[in-house]
Design an enzyme around this catalytic site. Structure first.
Site, PDB file in Angstrom:
ATOM      1  N   ASP A  71       0.744  -1.471   0.691  1.00 13.23           N
ATOM      2  CA  ASP A  71      -0.353  -0.052  -0.111  1.00 13.23           C
ATOM      3  C   ASP A  71       0.672   1.291   0.215  1.00 13.23           C
ATOM      4  O   ASP A  71       1.375   1.097   1.141  1.00 13.23           O
ATOM      5  CB  ASP A  71      -1.044   0.124   1.264  1.00 13.23           C
ATOM      6  CG  ASP A  71      -2.362   1.168   1.315  1.00 13.23           C
ATOM      7  OD1 ASP A  71      -1.881   1.288   0.234  1.00 13.23           O
ATOM      8  OD2 ASP A  71      -2.441   1.413   2.101  1.00 13.23           O
ATOM      9  N   GLU A  96       1.705  -3.952   3.647  1.00 11.49           N
ATOM     10  CA  GLU A  96       0.525  -3.992   4.539  1.00 11.49           C
ATOM     11  C   GLU A  96       0.065  -5.166   4.603  1.00 11.49           C
ATOM     12  O   GLU A  96      -0.694  -6.182   4.283  1.00 11.49           O
ATOM     13  CB  GLU A  96      -0.518  -2.861   4.159  1.00 11.49           C
ATOM     14  CG  GLU A  96      -1.840  -3.256   4.955  1.00 11.49           C
ATOM     15  CD  GLU A  96      -2.782  -1.058   4.722  1.00 11.49           C
ATOM     16  OE1 GLU A  96      -1.920   0.151   4.731  1.00 11.49           O
ATOM     17  OE2 GLU A  96      -3.526  -1.403   5.396  1.00 11.49           O
ATOM     18  N   SER A 116      -3.910  -6.920   6.953  1.00  9.72           N
ATOM     19  CA  SER A 116      -5.060  -6.236   7.310  1.00  9.72           C
ATOM     20  C   SER A 116      -5.412  -7.484   8.258  1.00  9.72           C
ATOM     21  O   SER A 116      -5.381  -9.028   6.921  1.00  9.72           O
ATOM     22  CB  SER A 116      -5.750  -5.836   6.640  1.00  9.72           C
ATOM     23  OG  SER A 116      -5.692  -4.632   5.857  1.00  9.72           O
ATOM     24  N   THR A 117      -6.100  -7.735   9.118  1.00 11.11           N
ATOM     25  CA  THR A 117      -6.497  -9.048   9.766  1.00 11.11           C
ATOM     26  C   THR A 117      -7.651  -9.058   9.726  1.00 11.11           C
ATOM     27  O   THR A 117      -7.980  -8.820   8.321  1.00 11.11           O
ATOM     28  CB  THR A 117      -6.829  -8.640  11.209  1.00 11.11           C
ATOM     29  OG1 THR A 117      -7.847  -8.107  11.374  1.00 11.11           O
ATOM     30  CG2 THR A 117      -5.329  -7.811  11.670  1.00 11.11           C
ATOM     31  N   HIS A 142      -4.523   0.741  11.462  1.00  8.62           N
ATOM     32  CA  HIS A 142      -5.619   1.831  11.853  1.00  8.62           C
ATOM     33  C   HIS A 142      -6.575   0.404  11.938  1.00  8.62           C
ATOM     34  O   HIS A 142      -6.729  -0.910  11.786  1.00  8.62           O
ATOM     35  CB  HIS A 142      -6.938   1.859  10.105  1.00  8.62           C
ATOM     36  CG  HIS A 142      -6.162   3.222   9.658  1.00  8.62           C
ATOM     37  ND1 HIS A 142      -5.724   2.899   7.961  1.00  8.62           N
ATOM     38  CD2 HIS A 142      -4.583   3.970  10.080  1.00  8.62           C
ATOM     39  CE1 HIS A 142      -5.115   4.299   7.918  1.00  8.62           C
ATOM     40  NE2 HIS A 142      -4.083   5.048   8.753  1.00  8.62           N
ATOM     41  N   ARG A 177     -18.893   1.594   8.893  1.00  9.88           N
ATOM     42  CA  ARG A 177     -17.480   1.266   9.465  1.00  9.88           C
ATOM     43  C   ARG A 177     -16.505   2.231  10.240  1.00  9.88           C
ATOM     44  O   ARG A 177     -16.756   2.589   9.417  1.00  9.88           O
ATOM     45  CB  ARG A 177     -16.526   0.164   8.308  1.00  9.88           C
ATOM     46  CG  ARG A 177     -15.113  -0.361   8.761  1.00  9.88           C
ATOM     47  CD  ARG A 177     -14.396  -0.999   8.043  1.00  9.88           C
ATOM     48  NE  ARG A 177     -14.081  -0.521   6.420  1.00  9.88           N
ATOM     49  CZ  ARG A 177     -13.392  -0.240   5.925  1.00  9.88           C
ATOM     50  NH1 ARG A 177     -11.557  -0.400   6.787  1.00  9.88           N
ATOM     51  NH2 ARG A 177     -12.836   0.533   5.159  1.00  9.88           N
TER      52      ARG A 177
END
Lengths: 499, 66
Positions: free
Chosen positions: A88, A93, A95-96, A150, A237
């Site tokens: 990214d 990056e 993301s779970t 995040h 979200r």
């Protein structure tokens, strides 16, 4: 009632190649992820490199709900644990996968660290002699450049966003006393000209607005990106960009746990019902004030004229949360046990911060760092500006176990290494990530692309078959394990789903 | 209370002094044991700290993050 807080965490890692020519971060990030993918593909029979980026460019992996800045020509993969691993901008990056339990999201974020550590090993093996890849899970290069960790929380769309803003900002400002990962120095001169040797957080320096859409400049405390990656009529979200990446599992658990509880309270309008409003007069200034204040005594001005320290405000939030849990329960954060663990941990940490913050050197990142750095300064008679302290500040966050200073501190953990290793391969069981992960484990060659809210199967005939997954709490183990056991091929799966 | 705290705010400009004072209180609580543990750790860290720390710090630049 508050809805289940489906949770996710995205971490942008810092990356540099040591021992060679000037390091190009985009090339280094691609090399890192490609090394992982090619090493692992021999085991799971998945050829991401040739398949996925091309298919993404045709649009199957890029639904209308995907972030606009996704650069699909860069490496972009979905893993068998349901996570996304990609380049990214100029960072690797991770993301779970979506999690429906606060413990799970901390575990899958830890699994991400292990994936990055594996990637470092694989990628370094491909480099020339004397070269190595260094990957850091932090949020700043110490030179004014930041990158994010995040948090994502699924909210009920019917809750007015203005209520979310009012309800959660005071928590974002004051939770820093336990969420901060600590940082040597200050990267944006404080408005009052004070000198900052060490501060609680990595990120506070970089926030300039209260509410906004930006994530890379003029960062806001509340980010308004509105892509639920699910049914947008039902869900919102909340994309939280204001937090630090934590090495400590306890800090990470409390960061997400306390926030999930506060957001449940917002959904049930608990602040209004209790007649409580903690709105700050200047949230952005307060964010930095809290981060600079190692004594935890700085008073923050509220809009109604009162003042309160961050610690006092956290006690107020905890007291409200306890009353809320007695009245409404905490099923929304992953069940009553998880809810109770959050409240107990929250209280323990606030009590310790009040009595003696240094007693939390085994639980909180900023405390662990401060104790270590003070010890090192004493021993060598160093000033805070010494480059060795700055190097330690970076190396604390190194994902390679042999280099990580964090790993040597022996801090309290919530999960065994075996549990983390399992989460590298296996998806969480209580969200749609289970279906995604299991399909990838079994039928990767027949999957053209996968996304948060769909999987596209290539059955060798036109057209491709898209399986929508707009409901994050469908596709769990309880829902699909039987179905997956009955079918023997993707074609049978599609047929069963269509009938 | 509000006024008192507002006054206090202007005197806490060097907030790190207060945190430095916290360290001795822990040391007295747990005594030599904690000190020894930290010393061992600091010995170890000297061995693993990036060889060329200054160059490492200087060359670590990360643009384009969110």
């Amino acid at each position: 009632m508050a809805i289940t807080k489906v949770l996710g965490m995205e971490t942008e890692y810092g990356i540099v190649i040591r021992g060679g020519a000037e390091s190009n971060p985009v090339a280094a990030s691609s090399a890192l992820i490609n090394a992982y993918v090619s090493e692992r593909s021999r085991r799971v029979g998945w050829d991401f490199e040739d398949e996925t980026p091309g298919r993404d460019a045709r649009g199957f992996g890029r639904e209308a709900s995907m972030p606009p800045e996704v650069e699909t020509h860069l490496v972009n993969t979905v893993l068998t644990n349901g996570a996304r691993y990609y380049v990214d901008h100029a960072h690797p990056e991770y993301s779970t996968p979506e999690c429906a339990n606060v413990y799970d999201v901390v575990l899958y974020d830890r699994a991400g660290e292990m994936i990055l550590a594996d990637s470092v090993r694989f990628a370094t093996a491909l480099l020339g002699p004397g070269q190595s890849v260094v990957v850091l899970k932090n949020n700043s290069d110490g030179k004014g450049n930041s990158y994010g960790n995040h948090e994502n929380y699924l909210l009920d769309r019917s809750v007015p966003f203005s209520r979310v803003i009012t309800g959660v900002i005071p928590h974002f400002v004051t939770r820093q006393i336990f969420t901060g990962s600590g940082k040597v120095g200050c990267e944006v001169p404080p408005p009052d000209g004070r000198h900052v040797d060490f501060q609680l957080t990595q990120r506070a320096d970089f926030f300039e607005e209260v509410v906004g859409l930006e994530t890379t400049l003029k960062r806001p405390i509340i980010n308004t990106r509105d892509e639920p990656h699910s049914d947008s009529h039902k869900y919102r979200r909340l994309h939280v960009i204001v937090g630090d990446a934590n090495m400590s599992e306890v800090a990470s658990f409390l960061k997400v746990g306390s926030t999930a509880v506060i957001l449940s309270m917002v959904e049930d309008d608990w602040f209004t019902r209790a007649g409580k409003d903690f709105s700050l007069r200047s949230p952005v200034a307060a964010l930095r004030e809290v981060s600079y204040d190692l004594s935890l005594t700085a008073p923050l001005e509220l809009q109604d004229g009162r003042t309160m320290t961050a610690l006092e405000m956290q006690w107020e939030h905890l007291a409200l949360a306890k009353k809320y849990s007695e009245s409404c329960g905490l099923d929304s954060v992953g069940g009553e046990t998880v809810g109770r663990d959050i409240l107990n941990r929250w209280e323990d940490v606030l009590s310790a911060l009040e009595a003696d913050p240094m007693s939390l050197s085994g639980q909180l990142d900023w405390v662990a760092k401060l104790r270590l750095f003070e010890g090192y300064r004493d021993r060598h008679g160093l000033s805070w500006s010494d480059h060795r302290l700055r190097a330690m500040d970076l190396q604390y966050h190194d994902v390679a176990p042999g280099r990580s200073l964090f790993a040597r501190l022996g801090m309290e953990t919530l999960f065994s290494p075996e549990e983390v290793r399992r989460a590298v391969d296996e998806p969480p069981e209580t969200t749609r990530a289970y279906f995604r992960g299991k399909c990838l484990q079994r039928w990767a060659p027949a999957i053209a692309a996968a996304n948060w809210d769909s999987i596209v199967f290539d059955l060798g005939r036109e057209p491709l078959c898209r399986v929508p997954m707009l409901e994050p709490l469908r596709g769990t183990r309880a829902h699909v394990e039987g179905l997956l056991a009955r079918v023997t091929s993707p074609a049978e799966l599609i047929e069963a789903l269509s009938s | 209370m509000a006024e008192r705290e507002q006054i206090k705010r202007s005197t806490t400009s060097r907030s790190d002094d207060a945190a430095v004072e916290e360290v001795p209180s822990t040391k007295t609580k747990k005594g030599d044991e904690l000190k020894a543990e930290l010393d061992d750790l600091l010995d170890e860290i000297d061995e693993v700290l990036e060889e060329n720390a200054e160059e490492f710090v200087r060359s670590y630049v990360q643009k384009g993050g969110q």
